[in-house]
Design a protein around this motif. Structure first.
Motif, PDB file in Angstrom:
ATOM      1  N   PHE A  22       0.838  -1.205   0.000  1.00  0.00           N
ATOM      2  CA  PHE A  22       0.000   0.000   0.000  1.00  0.00           C
ATOM      3  C   PHE A  22       0.872   1.254   0.000  1.00  0.00           C
ATOM      4  N   ASP A  23       1.919   1.269   0.822  1.00  0.00           N
ATOM      5  CA  ASP A  23       2.806   2.431   0.911  1.00  0.00           C
ATOM      6  C   ASP A  23       3.531   2.661  -0.419  1.00  0.00           C
ATOM      7  N   TYR A  28       4.020   5.372  -5.916  1.00  0.00           N
ATOM      8  CA  TYR A  28       4.020   5.122  -7.364  1.00  0.00           C
ATOM      9  C   TYR A  28       2.843   5.832  -8.048  1.00  0.00           C
ATOM     10  N   ILE A  29       1.653   5.674  -7.506  1.00  0.00           N
ATOM     11  CA  ILE A  29       0.469   6.289  -8.119  1.00  0.00           C
ATOM     12  C   ILE A  29       0.574   7.813  -8.055  1.00  0.00           C
ATOM     13  N   GLY A  30       1.092   8.343  -6.955  1.00  0.00           N
ATOM     14  CA  GLY A  30       1.292   9.788  -6.854  1.00  0.00           C
ATOM     15  C   GLY A  30       2.213  10.315  -7.936  1.00  0.00           C
ATOM     16  N   GLN A  34       1.109  12.705 -11.092  1.00  0.00           N
ATOM     17  CA  GLN A  34       1.802  13.979 -11.293  1.00  0.00           C
ATOM     18  C   GLN A  34       2.324  14.103 -12.726  1.00  0.00           C
ATOM     19  N   GLN A  35       2.723  12.983 -13.325  1.00  0.00           N
ATOM     20  CA  GLN A  35       3.218  12.982 -14.699  1.00  0.00           C
ATOM     21  C   GLN A  35       2.090  12.912 -15.723  1.00  0.00           C
ATOM     22  N   GLY A  91       5.222   1.312 -17.773  1.00  0.00           N
ATOM     23  CA  GLY A  91       4.496   1.656 -16.548  1.00  0.00           C
ATOM     24  C   GLY A  91       3.832   0.453 -15.916  1.00  0.00           C
ATOM     25  N   GLN A  92       3.225  -0.410 -16.731  1.00  0.00           N
ATOM     26  CA  GLN A  92       2.556  -1.606 -16.196  1.00  0.00           C
ATOM     27  C   GLN A  92       3.583  -2.591 -15.645  1.00  0.00           C
ATOM     28  N   GLU A  93       4.759  -2.641 -16.264  1.00  0.00           N
ATOM     29  CA  GLU A  93       5.824  -3.499 -15.757  1.00  0.00           C
ATOM     30  C   GLU A  93       6.297  -3.019 -14.377  1.00  0.00           C
TER      31      GLU A  93
END
Length: 125
Positions: A22-23, A28-30, A34-35, A91-93
């Protein structure tokens, strides 16, 4: 700019991911948001209250969960946007690598599909 759907399928009886995942996913999602790559997404609840509508031979049937026979479930989804298919694959990798590193006992498939933004051609029938 091409859009993509990321789906996570996993064994239905794995339990909750560890806090470390989760952390790592929050970071990663942040970064991806942002990109401009992560547009929306999230995890899904279990199958206990899932509802399926099955269509066969011109008729539909409602089937309520839970589904005892379900071995694999869709555990999450993401709406993504990248400049190229190659960037989306990278990104998926990275997403899959985070799961392997922070939840090594997890058994999952991270699928990437490009979204069709074209309307289907009308039939002249």
């Amino acid at each position: 700019m091409p859009r993509f759907m990321g789906l996570v399928r996993m064994d239905g009886d794995q339990g909750m991911p560890p806090q470390a995942l989760f952390d790592a996913m929050d970071v990663y999602i942040g970064e991806q948001a942002q990109q401009g790559h992560f547009l929306d997404g999230g995890g899904l609840f279990g199958l206990e209250d899932a509802v399926n509508f099955v269509v066969r031979k011109g008729e539909y049937t409602r089937v309520d969960g839970p589904y005892a026979e379900a071995k694999e479930v869709v555990g999450g989804w993401a709406l993504l946007q990248y400049d190229t298919l190659e960037d989306a694959i990278k990104g998926q990798e990275e997403f899959a690598e985070l799961h392997a590193k922070h939840w090594p006992e997890c058994s999952m498939v991270a699928t990437l599909r490009q979204i069709s933004d074209e309307a289907p051609e009308a039939s002249d029938a």
